[in-house]
Design an enzyme around this catalytic site. Sequence first.
Site, short mmCIF file in Angstrom:
data_model
loop_
_atom_site.label_atom_id
_atom_site.label_comp_id
_atom_site.label_asym_id
_atom_site.label_seq_id
_atom_site.Cartn_x
_atom_site.Cartn_y
_atom_site.Cartn_z
N HIS A 1 0.82 -1.22 0.00
CA HIS A 1 0.00 0.00 0.00
C HIS A 1 0.86 1.28 0.00
O HIS A 1 0.74 2.09 -0.92
CB HIS A 1 -1.02 -0.03 1.15
CG HIS A 1 -1.66 1.27 1.41
ND1 HIS A 1 -2.47 1.90 0.48
CD2 HIS A 1 -1.58 2.13 2.46
CE1 HIS A 1 -2.87 3.07 0.97
NE2 HIS A 1 -2.34 3.22 2.17
N HIS B 1 3.95 6.82 5.39
CA HIS B 1 2.77 7.53 5.88
C HIS B 1 1.94 6.78 6.93
O HIS B 1 1.23 7.41 7.71
CB HIS B 1 1.87 7.99 4.72
CG HIS B 1 0.97 6.94 4.14
ND1 HIS B 1 1.36 6.09 3.14
CD2 HIS B 1 -0.31 6.60 4.43
CE1 HIS B 1 0.36 5.28 2.83
NE2 HIS B 1 -0.67 5.56 3.60
N ASP B 2 2.02 5.46 6.97
CA ASP B 2 1.24 4.72 7.96
C ASP B 2 2.08 4.20 9.13
O ASP B 2 1.56 3.44 9.96
CB ASP B 2 0.50 3.54 7.29
CG ASP B 2 -0.80 3.97 6.63
OD1 ASP B 2 -1.41 4.97 7.09
OD2 ASP B 2 -1.21 3.33 5.64
N GLU C 1 0.80 5.68 12.53
CA GLU C 1 -0.57 5.26 12.81
C GLU C 1 -0.67 3.76 13.09
O GLU C 1 -1.41 3.34 13.98
CB GLU C 1 -1.47 5.63 11.61
CG GLU C 1 -2.94 5.46 11.89
CD GLU C 1 -3.82 6.12 10.83
OE1 GLU C 1 -3.57 7.29 10.51
OE2 GLU C 1 -4.72 5.44 10.31
N ASP C 2 0.04 2.96 12.34
CA ASP C 2 -0.19 1.51 12.39
C ASP C 2 0.97 0.68 12.95
O ASP C 2 0.88 -0.55 13.02
CB ASP C 2 -0.53 0.99 10.98
CG ASP C 2 -1.88 1.50 10.51
OD1 ASP C 2 -2.73 1.81 11.36
OD2 ASP C 2 -2.08 1.61 9.29
N ASP D 1 -2.94 8.71 -1.22
CA ASP D 1 -3.39 7.65 -0.30
C ASP D 1 -4.86 7.32 -0.58
O ASP D 1 -5.25 6.16 -0.71
CB ASP D 1 -3.20 8.15 1.14
CG ASP D 1 -3.58 7.12 2.19
OD1 ASP D 1 -3.43 5.91 1.93
OD2 ASP D 1 -4.00 7.53 3.29
ZN ZN Z 1 -2.63 4.76 3.63
#
Ligand code: ZN
Length: 186
Positions: A29, A55-56, A59-60, A117
């Site tokens: 992704h 980018h994630d 967050e993840d 995204d």
């Molecule tokens: Zn994303």
Amino acid sequence: MLFRSASFAGEKHRGQLRKDAQSTAYINHPLNVARILAEEGGVTDAEVIAAALLHDTIEDTKTTQAELANHFGAKVAAMVVEVTDDKSITDSVERKRLHVMSARHKSRGAALVKLADKTSNVRDVGVRPAVGWTDARRTEYLMWAQRVVDALPIKDHRLKVIFDEAVKKSRKLIAGHGRTATNHMG
Ligand code: ZN
């Protein structure tokens, strides 16, 4: 820096899978978001593309802004923070509302990452939706993504056109799927 970012993100997302039926490796992704920016959007700013690859991660995964700043500089780290959802807000309706609200105030770089995204996610909702998502839920996602993108302070970029085309295509795929399902039942 780009190869280091891709490698860092790969390490951080190790073992994570997308929710589609093929259980695509998660790293595909961010790699795809970076590719959309560079190849389709013509974005050449390496820091923006690095932020897309990463980018994630906050967050993840267990990645901190300080860690990103250490490895990739304060600017890349700040862009990743800008595109990170606040997961402490557990109410999903409220989180989605804030997501749209905050879209208005994104820096140029963060807005481009967000746009790529959402383009990637909208395409996935068309061709490889999360397991268990109904057509209604897929359509709802497209409408929400449209609201986020419309709120971004980007009006003049070719990625906007690319996003709109992605939404149209996924709508068609979902509608086609609906018809097929009905035919099978008939
Ligand atoms: Zn994303």
